[in-house]
Design an enzyme around this catalytic site. Structure first.
Site, short mmCIF file in Angstrom:
data_model
loop_
_atom_site.label_atom_id
_atom_site.label_comp_id
_atom_site.label_asym_id
_atom_site.label_seq_id
_atom_site.Cartn_x
_atom_site.Cartn_y
_atom_site.Cartn_z
N GLY A 158 0.81 -1.22 0.00
CA GLY A 158 0.00 0.00 0.00
C GLY A 158 0.85 1.27 0.00
O GLY A 158 0.51 2.26 -0.63
N CYS A 159 1.96 1.21 0.71
CA CYS A 159 2.85 2.37 0.80
C CYS A 159 3.60 2.59 -0.51
O CYS A 159 3.77 3.73 -0.95
CB CYS A 159 3.84 2.17 1.95
N SER A 160 4.06 1.50 -1.12
CA SER A 160 4.89 1.59 -2.32
C SER A 160 4.11 1.75 -3.62
O SER A 160 4.60 2.34 -4.58
CB SER A 160 5.76 0.33 -2.45
#
Length: 170
Positions: A57-59
């Site tokens: 989700g972050c990347s």
């Protein structure tokens, strides 16, 4: 206070002077920065918190959204975008290079989680990420004060802390 589109920790964060005691790291453990000085040195800043570098989700969504909307944020008066995670400086530096953030986003390591804990923005992610991590959030800081705080209701979701949502709030 819970609203349909955002969570505000107004009693704890909004309109408070941004002065956490913790020191953050940039590219190496010896490259330290005082977050109050970093974010207080500009008129308007955005600080995003993420549960973990290199996580899907972050990347794939969260940080890339801020890169995509970098010019839009600048046009709304944002002078600095920072990204903090409970990771070591080497991981954050490598992740920034992998995402090609360049000088658009300042990658900040909170190796012991002290910074996010001081803000009340940590949670126990032991089952998935091995320990306490940062909740996913976006803070708007103006002249050293937190003016808006968007924290994901379930700690890791991808809604209120995303760049497109933040743009609508600026």
């Amino acid at each position: 206070m819970l609203r349909a589109t955002r969570v505000l920790f107004s009693a704890n964060l909004v309109n408070k002077t941004f002065n956490p005691a913790a020191v953050l790291h940039r590219a190496t453990p010896s490259d330290t920065v005082n977050p109050a000085e970093l974010f207080g040195s500009v008129k308007k800043a955005v600080l995003i918190g993420v549960p973990g570098a290199f996580t899907p989700g972050c990347s794939k969504t969260h940080v890339p959204g801020y890169l995509k909307h970098y010019d839009d944020l600048k046009n709304k008066g944002v002078d600095l975008i920072g990204c903090v995670s409970v990771n070591d400086a080497f991981v954050m530096d490598a992740w920034g290079k992998d995402l090609e953030v360049g000088d658009k986003i300042t990658m900040l390591a909170d190796p012991k989680g002290t910074f996010v804990k001081d803000l009340g923005l940590d949670f126990d992610a032991s089952a998935a990420l091995g320990g306490h991590r940062s909740k996913r959030f976006a803070l708007v800081l103006e002249n050293g004060k937190i003016t808006k705080a968007f924290v994901e209701p379930n700690n890791t979701g991808l809604s209120v802390s995303l760049a497109d949502h933040l743009l609508n709030e600026l």
